[in-house]
Scaffold this motif. Structure first.
Motif, short mmCIF file in Angstrom:
data_model
loop_
_atom_site.label_atom_id
_atom_site.label_comp_id
_atom_site.label_asym_id
_atom_site.label_seq_id
_atom_site.Cartn_x
_atom_site.Cartn_y
_atom_site.Cartn_z
N VAL A 1 -2.96 9.84 3.13
CA VAL A 1 -2.25 9.07 3.45
C VAL A 1 -0.96 10.13 4.22
O VAL A 1 -0.55 9.61 4.69
N LEU A 2 -0.95 10.91 2.97
CA LEU A 2 0.27 11.73 3.43
C LEU A 2 -0.37 12.70 4.84
O LEU A 2 0.75 12.76 5.28
N SER A 3 -1.22 13.30 4.61
CA SER A 3 -0.91 13.42 6.20
C SER A 3 -1.05 12.91 7.58
O SER A 3 -0.34 13.18 8.80
N ARG A 4 -1.80 11.25 7.17
CA ARG A 4 -1.41 10.74 8.51
C ARG A 4 0.29 10.30 8.77
O ARG A 4 0.09 10.48 9.72
N THR B 1 1.12 -1.06 0.22
CA THR B 1 0.07 -0.36 0.37
C THR B 1 1.38 1.40 -0.33
O THR B 1 1.90 0.86 0.02
N PHE B 2 0.25 2.49 -0.53
CA PHE B 2 0.86 3.42 0.11
C PHE B 2 1.13 3.69 1.14
O PHE B 2 2.92 4.28 1.03
N ASP B 3 0.78 3.54 1.85
CA ASP B 3 0.78 3.52 3.40
C ASP B 3 2.75 2.92 3.78
O ASP B 3 3.37 3.47 4.50
N GLU B 4 2.58 1.40 3.20
CA GLU B 4 3.60 1.24 3.50
C GLU B 4 4.63 1.31 2.58
O GLU B 4 6.01 0.71 3.31
#
Ligand SMILES: [Ca+2]
Ligand SMILES: [Ca+2]
Length: 420
Positions: A198-201, A153-156
């Motif tokens: 996601v970037l904000s997170r 994922t993008f998160d990962e």
């Protein structure tokens, strides 16, 4: 960029002259300032020349090899998660077609006006996509890693960049691309707000974050400009290069797909005229042009209006072409205050114009010399090596560090290279 994949010899990674040097990816780079910074090496789809693209293993290798940024292409799953794939259709880059439990997911979908058959990310939940394994999509590259790595994922991807930054003591940025934004909007799975969430997170939705967001479309970048101060890059595509070096346009690679939907005429080439660059500057911080916009090439030998096999190896490819003088696109983009990050640099000899004599380092040197601010590299190790060589060539102090081929211990040269 659409030259068909054919067999060709692999050039081994060039000599490793220098290890990775620190980079500060934490500042905006604009105009004249940009030209004083060393060019960024962006690991294209990770280290896609070495390992199956868009896997954590490929991104991690790119970082180990010295890349400053890693580049995830993003598509959406059925349940709205962002995963790293170059195409919404996963048939070529995963083992999905071999899995009987997903046989009923085979579909024909229309992507940017072109019907294609396969297995589309938007028909799979994230949990299902996690059961797939990546494969090397390019036949001439190493197939030995097929089936071993999963789809991140993008998160990962961001988590990896942050972890490796801490390990390596340098900032590794992410350079996400919103793939087929209009297509995703029409599916009800728009990418833009999801990318920002996601970037904000991760605390990376701000101007000084080590992030660039890129897109081949324009409307979604304008939308993003209203919602984030993260740096944005307008990608500039085309279909092919004619025998005379002129860039050619054919759908769907003729113009941004949002232009096609909106009925706006013109081509991608309009984005890199002085007027086009001025328009891009109203919503983006840089351009990511296909390489021939900066240095194009002509056929060495013409037969019936087409390139012939000039070097007699039985194939017709880039090696049968010679370079034209550089265009003014880099200069004009810099005048407009835009960064220039061309794509894609690859080591295979058949992809190198004859001027480069089969050595990909020579291609990098030509583009660094032209003043690009970064570039997308399938083999980031070669890009980093070439950057060190280029620094040696342009910095007399650095050259003193190499005496009779030996690196002088404690030498304080390469100040320019290390200064960033
Ligand atoms: Ca990409
Ligand atoms: Ca040939």
């Amino acid at each position: 960029m659409r030259h068909a994949w054919k067999q060709g010899a692999l050039v081994g990674a060039a000599i490793a002259l220098l290890a990775a040097t620190p980079v500060q990816a934490d500042g905006p780079r604009h105009g004249a300032q940009a030209q004083q910074q060393r060019p960024l090496v962006i690991g294209h789809r990770g280290a896609a020349g070495h390992l199956p693209e868009h896997t954590l293993e490929s991104y991690a290798l790119a970082i180990e090899l010295g890349a400053d940024f890693i580049e995830p292409d993003l598509v959406a799953t059925k349940d709205g998660h962002l995963v790293a794939r170059h195409e919404p259709n996963m048939i070529a880059t995963t083992n999905v077609k071999d899995l009987p439990q997903f046989a009923d997911r085979r579909r024909t979908r229309v992507v940017d006006g072109i019907a294609e058959e396969g297995f589309f990310a938007s028909d799979f939940t994230l949990a299902e996509i996690r059961t797939l394994r990546a494969v090397q999509a390019v036949g001439e590259r190493d197939q030995g890693y097929n089936g071993r790595f999963s789809i991140p994922t993008f998160d990962e991807v961001i988590e990896l960049a942050r972890r490796k930054s801490a390990e390596e003591g340098r900032t590794i940025g992410v350079y996400p691309e919103t793939k087929h934004p209009t297509y995703h909007q029409q599916l009800g799975l728009a990418l833009e707000d999801r990318v920002l969430a996601v970037l904000s997170r991760h605390g990376w939705n701000h101007r000084n974050a080590p992030v660039f967001i890129q897109s081949f479309e324009t409307a979604n970048l304008k939308y993003l400009r209203q919602r984030t101060s993260v740096r944005l890059v307008q990608l500039v595509d085309a279909d092919d290069v004619g025998p005379d070096g002129r860039i050619t346009y054919a759908a769907p690679f003729d113009r941004p797909y949002d232009w096609a939907v909106a009925g706006r005429a013109g081509t991608f080439g309009d984005l890199v005229t002085p007027a086009g660059l001025a328009e891009v500057r109203t919503y983006a911080d840089g351009i990511g042009p296909w390489k021939p916009y900066l240095i194009s090439s002509t056929c060495i030998t013409l037969v019936a209006g087409k390139c012939a096999d000039a070097n007699g190896d039985g194939l017709v490819n880039e090696a049968d072409r010679k370079l034209l003088p550089p265009t003014a696109v880099v200069e004009n983009a810099h005048k407009a205050g835009l960064l220039v990050h061309p794509f894609t640099f690859r080591n295979e000899q058949r992809r190198l114009a004859s001027d480069f004599k089969g050595n990909p380092v020579n291609e990098y040197l030509a583009f660094y010399e032209l003043g690009v601010d970064g570039l997308f590299a399938d083999f980031p190790d070669t890009a980093v090596t070439a950057r060190a060589l280029w620094a040696l060539k342009r910095d007399p102090d650095a050259a003193k560090c190499l005496v009779q081929g030996r690196w002088q211990p404690g030498c304080k040269g390469l100040r320019w290279l290390n200064a960033n």
